[in-house]
Design an enzyme around this catalytic site. Structure first.
Site, PDB file in Angstrom:
ATOM      1  N   ASP A  57      -6.819 -78.414  11.475  1.00 30.94           N
ATOM      2  CA  ASP A  57      -6.492 -77.193  12.221  1.00 30.94           C
ATOM      3  C   ASP A  57      -6.990 -77.221  13.661  1.00 30.94           C
ATOM      4  OD1 ASP A  57      -5.189 -76.156  10.064  1.00 30.94           O
ATOM      5  OD2 ASP A  57      -6.829 -74.843   9.424  1.00 30.94           O
ATOM      6  N   HIS A 156      -5.071 -62.999  12.795  1.00 32.93           N
ATOM      7  CA  HIS A 156      -5.613 -63.134  14.141  1.00 32.93           C
ATOM      8  C   HIS A 156      -4.845 -62.204  15.076  1.00 32.93           C
ATOM      9  CE1 HIS A 156      -7.491 -67.435  13.764  1.00 32.93           C
ATOM     10  NE2 HIS A 156      -8.423 -66.510  13.709  1.00 32.93           N
ATOM     11  N   CYS A 250      -1.425 -70.261  19.453  1.00 38.54           N
ATOM     12  CA  CYS A 250      -2.483 -70.918  18.686  1.00 38.54           C
ATOM     13  C   CYS A 250      -2.779 -72.311  19.233  1.00 38.54           C
ATOM     14  CB  CYS A 250      -2.083 -71.035  17.218  1.00 38.54           C
ATOM     15  SG  CYS A 250      -2.156 -69.486  16.300  1.00 38.54           S
TER      16      CYS A 250
END
Length: 257
Positions: A57, A156, A250
């Site tokens: 990630d 988020h 992201c």
């Protein structure tokens, strides 16, 4: 940014992730390279952090910290699978000359902290602890507005809000509680209201320089609304990285010196 050389889905820490579904790392890299080239074509100076094997990630660079006025407020991740990313990003910040502040509270960087003009919008409810908002306010000297996230799919803040310029945003009302919606409508009465369909492909997880807005290519109504408001939407397909619960924003950590 961080190349997804080791991207795969081997654990589940959000509703988007399913380890039973095969991932295509090479496709993820190709899609990421398109985003990277898009930023270069727009004239941005893009810095890369080396990916670390075993941290799939790490491609979601936005979660690595929050940088403002050359101060890098480091990340402290909720889930053990991602916790080594915090120190890795702080090492990069130090090497790059930023004033690094190690966090005392759980937070996931720009995943939950978004700068709009001189105000920082801050998310809590799933990942970042609300006391990290107070910590960032003290460090940055900025007003920090706490917003409670209530939908696990939008865990988020950057999955539920897109910062368009210094005065306006787009957001998904169903991602927030009643108080959060009231605050957002108060602060941004002209905000774009995203559809559930566009949010479901992380269309709001986007990056804007105030005119060009890089978004998920499948977020068609968001694209339409942006054009109507005078922005220039640029669609990018990050469908493989969506399997990990991430999109354009992201993959993008903003370095504000």
């Amino acid at each position: 940014m961080c190349r997804p050389d080791h991207f795969t889905v081997v654990y589940r820490i959000n509703p988007w992730m399913d380890p039973q579904m095969p991932t295509d790392t090479s496709l993820a890299v190709r899609q990421w390279e398109t985003l990277y080239q898009t930023y270069l074509d727009l004239g941005f100076d893009v810095h890369l952090i080396d990916p670390i094997e075993g941290l799939p990630d790490m491609v979601y660079a936005a979660n690595g910290g929050f940088v403002i006025d050359n101060i890098a407020y480091g990340a402290s991740f909720t889930f053990v699978e991602r916790q080594p990313e915090g120190p890795a990003y702080m090492r990069w910040f130090r090497a790059a000359g930023f004033d690094v502040r190690e966090p005392a509270n759980v937070n996931e960087g720009e995943g939950d902290f978004l700068l709009v003009g001189d105000v920082i919008l801050a998310g809590t409810g799933f990942r970042s602890a609300s006391n990290s908002h107070e910590e960032l306010a003290e460090i940055s000297g900025r007003d920090v507005v706490t917003l409670n996230l209530v939908n696990p799919s939008f865990y988020h803040l950057d999955t539920a809000i897109a910062v368009l310029d210094d005065t306006n945003i787009a957001f998904l009302p169903s991602a927030f509680d009643e108080a959060g919606n009231a605050k957002l409508h108060e602060l941004f009465p002209d905000a774009i209201i995203a559809t559930e369909e566009d949010a479901a492909v992380l269309g709001l997880n986007s990056y804007s320089d105030g005119y060009n807005v890089v978004i998920a290519s499948r977020a068609k109504d968001f694209e339409r609304q942006l054009r109507e408001r005078g922005y220039n939407p640029i669609g990018v397909d990050l469908s493989e990285l969506l399997r990990g619960g991430g999109g354009v924003k992201c993959c993008t950590l903003e370095l504000r010196s």
